[in-house]
Design a protein around this motif. Structure first.
Motif, mmCIF file in Angstrom:
data_model
loop_
_atom_site.group_PDB
_atom_site.id
_atom_site.type_symbol
_atom_site.label_atom_id
_atom_site.label_comp_id
_atom_site.label_asym_id
_atom_site.label_seq_id
_atom_site.Cartn_x
_atom_site.Cartn_y
_atom_site.Cartn_z
ATOM 1 N N UNK A 132 -6.297 1.944 -11.076
ATOM 2 C CA UNK A 132 -5.515 1.880 -12.316
ATOM 3 C C UNK A 132 -4.493 0.745 -12.299
ATOM 4 N N UNK A 133 -4.079 0.277 -11.141
ATOM 5 C CA UNK A 133 -3.125 -0.826 -11.075
ATOM 6 C C UNK A 133 -3.902 -2.136 -11.060
ATOM 7 N N UNK A 134 -3.744 -2.912 -12.145
ATOM 8 C CA UNK A 134 -4.506 -4.150 -12.260
ATOM 9 C C UNK A 134 -3.971 -5.265 -11.383
ATOM 10 N N UNK A 135 -2.678 -5.493 -11.412
ATOM 11 C CA UNK A 135 -2.074 -6.569 -10.619
ATOM 12 C C UNK A 135 -0.654 -6.166 -10.284
ATOM 13 N N UNK A 170 6.666 -7.122 -10.170
ATOM 14 C CA UNK A 170 5.798 -7.147 -11.356
ATOM 15 C C UNK A 170 4.619 -6.206 -11.126
ATOM 16 N N UNK A 171 4.249 -5.475 -12.182
ATOM 17 C CA UNK A 171 3.158 -4.503 -12.078
ATOM 18 C C UNK A 171 2.516 -4.331 -13.438
ATOM 19 N N UNK A 191 0.826 -1.200 0.000
ATOM 20 C CA UNK A 191 0.000 0.000 0.000
ATOM 21 C C UNK A 191 0.867 1.260 0.000
ATOM 22 N N UNK A 192 1.934 1.252 0.780
ATOM 23 C CA UNK A 192 2.794 2.435 0.855
ATOM 24 C C UNK A 192 3.510 2.674 -0.473
ATOM 25 N N UNK A 193 4.125 1.624 -1.026
ATOM 26 C CA UNK A 193 4.908 1.807 -2.249
ATOM 27 C C UNK A 193 4.034 2.080 -3.461
ATOM 28 N N UNK A 194 2.910 1.402 -3.558
ATOM 29 C CA UNK A 194 2.046 1.640 -4.708
ATOM 30 C C UNK A 194 1.390 3.007 -4.634
ATOM 31 N N UNK A 195 1.058 3.464 -3.440
ATOM 32 C CA UNK A 195 0.508 4.819 -3.306
ATOM 33 C C UNK A 195 1.540 5.862 -3.712
ATOM 34 N N UNK A 196 2.804 5.651 -3.318
ATOM 35 C CA UNK A 196 3.857 6.589 -3.714
ATOM 36 C C UNK A 196 4.075 6.570 -5.226
ATOM 37 N N UNK A 197 4.028 5.388 -5.842
ATOM 38 C CA UNK A 197 4.194 5.307 -7.290
ATOM 39 C C UNK A 197 3.025 5.966 -8.018
#
Length: 541
Positions: free
Chosen positions: A139-142, A153-154, A106-112
């Motif tokens: 917007x981030x599927x997986x 992987x993103x 959650x922290x890293x994906x929110x920052x990205x």
């Protein structure tokens, strides 16, 4: 009974008595802790009560105590109630629950997501995918994280108006993603322009402990290095760390039927372009003749001097011009002999079918020197070998600095269809050197020999060049030097130990009668054929 046994037995008795006492007086300690809690509460309430209300409070408390005293069994019930409330208040409090650990994803994906918003948010978009109050889950599927909590992987979506066909726009997004996911790894970016989706995958590091050795390849095949498993459909056995493993190679096929007969390797200084040429030379020596030109003059290829099959190793401008002039005449002679044999319907001579390799290390240095002295450019002498070398069995391999690409002649840039880039090159440099966009973002710090290769019209793949050090370099590790020395055609007294010389006898040996020779077998024919052809080295005239 010994004293220490008396002491140990006394300690056990004291420990047992203490345990029983703590069990016996546990209710009293609980009630005492509760009474203390009640006293602290009463003291705090008395201090919080205003002074004008303290008199009425004391009067009401006294009246309540008198009422309890006048009631039948009032004092007993009041004492029981006080003890019960003290026991409840003095019980051991429960430990507060530990705060939940923060979610790394959650922290890293929110920052990205926040970092991508300024680049993917349109000011006129009524329903934007990326906005400053949005969530990455839209917007981030997986996504996947490895065991160390790093993004591996993103898959994400981007708006249709994003200019995903422009390399500059792509480079900005790739730079942001690499900065947030970690610059210590390489990432592959798969842009799906049709569905407006981007797939990002972190690539595992390539093995760096593969040393120079005899690779399983046919004559004319050169193993430039090793890549990922999905970069090629072939694996070969290699010795890695003392064990034999299967590794996917990057194979460059040369010869008269090759569509990529010549090689151009560009790289950042210190990332192994000279080692790549040395690896190519060691693989080509068993079946080809070599002419080596060291434009930098650093002696990187001095270990090949006076080796069978090596015509010359030149480091000066005069020697390089003489060697390349001879190579041009040799290419013309080979073409003439091959055409004559083809018209006559006979087999071509052996001296024109043996491959000839021209290895040039940093030729642009010699070009600048020739221009300063008013002499012919050595690169101009490569016109005939580059354009007609495939038919004449002449292969050219050039290694130079990536910053010197503009100083290479157009003929060199056009005819070298096998390309290698070593070192952390940028997107524009990689595209210019390989002739195709690079969908891999290099790491900030790459090991020596790490780069990318593109053979012909194929897709660029990652490359790790085998460790091929200079055996004359005293600072190189001894095992790596020994691996290179083992591949050289014969012994070199400068780096290899001399063969043991038998001791000289003190007196001449006595002559003994020779044993009679066994009778020859008349029925066995004499075989005069040679096991392998002799390598004849023609001097440069």
């Amino acid at each position: 009974m010994p004293l220490h046994r008396h002491l140990s037995k006394g300690r056990e008795i004291a420990r047992t008595a203490g345990d029983h006492a703590s069990d016996m007086f546990a209710p009293l300690s609980v009630i005492g802790r509760g009474l203390r809690h009640h006293a602290d509460w009463a003291k705090a309430r008395w201090q919080d009560t205003p002074k004008e209300r303290r008199g009425p409070t004391v009067f009401l408390s006294a009246a309540m105590l008198v009422g309890i005293y006048l009631l039948p069994h009032g004092l007993l019930f009041a004492l029981i109630a006080l003890m019960a409330s003290a026991a409840w208040a003095g019980r051991a409090p429960k430990a507060p629950p530990a705060p939940p650990a923060p979610d790394v994803a959650d922290i890293k994906l929110s920052a990205l997501y926040a970092a991508l918003t300024p680049y993917l948010c349109g000011p006129e978009d009524a329903n934007p995918l990326y906005h400053f109050e949005g969530s990455y889950k839209n917007v981030f599927g997986s996504w996947e994280f490895d065991g160390e909590g790093r993004l591996s992987r993103l898959e994400l979506s981007y708006p249709a108006y994003f200019t995903d066909t422009e390399p500059a726009a792509r480079a900005r997004i790739e730079q942001v993603v690499q900065g947030k996911a970690g610059r210590a790894r390489e990432y592959r970016f798969d842009w799906d322009e049709e569905s407006n989706r981007l797939r990002i995958a972190a690539l595992a590091p390539l093995p760096t402990d593969v040393v120079a050795q005899r690779f399983v390849a046919t004559p004319g095949e050169i193993v430039l290095g090793f890549t990922d498993e999905d970069g090629t459909a072939r694996t070969i056995p290699v010795t890695q760390g003392g064990a034999v493993t299967q590794q996917p190679p990057v194979v460059w096929r040369t010869g008269p039927r090759s569509a990529e007969p010549h090689l151009l390797a560009l790289g950042v200084t210190g990332y192994g372009t000279s080692s790549l040429l040395r690896s190519v030379a060691l693989q080509a020596l068993p079946y080809a003749d070599l002419v080596i030109v060291d434009g930098a003059g650093t002696g990187e290829h001095a270990c090949l001097v006076n080796r069978p099959g090596v015509h010359t190793v030149e480091t000066s401008l005069h020697g390089a011009l003489a060697a390349l002039e001879w190579a041009a005449r040799e290419t013309d002679r080979r073409l003439t002999a091959l055409n004559a044999a083809r018209h006559a319907g006979t087999a071509p001579p052996e001296d024109v079918t043996r491959p000839l390799w021209l290895l040039l290390d940093h030729p642009t240095e010699l070009s600048e020197l020739a221009q300063a002295e008013g002499r012919p450019d050595p690169q101009d002498l490569l016109e005939l070998p580059l354009r007609h070398g495939r038919a004449a069995r002449v292969t050219v391999a050039i290694a130079d600095d990536i910053e010197a690409r503009d100083r290479l002649t157009p003929t060199v840039r056009v005819t070298t269809r096998a390309r290698v880039v070593l070192g952390p090159a940028g997107p524009e440099e990689g595209r210019a050197a390989l002739g195709a966009p690079l969908d891999i973002v290099p790491a900030a710090h790459a090991p020596i020999g790490r780069g990318y290769a593109r053979v012909g019209n194929g897709t660029p793949v990652r490359l790790q060049v085998p460790a091929t050090v200079d055996p004359l370099d005293d600072e190189a590790p001894a095992p790596l030097r020994d691996a290179v020395i083992a591949l050289l055609p014969h012994r070199d007294t400068r780096t290899e130990a001399a063969a043991g010389v038998p001791p000289r006898p003190e007196r001449p040996p006595l002559a003994t009668p020779a044993d009679p020779a066994p009778p020859a077998d008349p029925a066995r024919p004499v075989d005069l054929a040679k096991d392998e052809p002799m390598i004849r080295s023609r001097p440069i005239s």
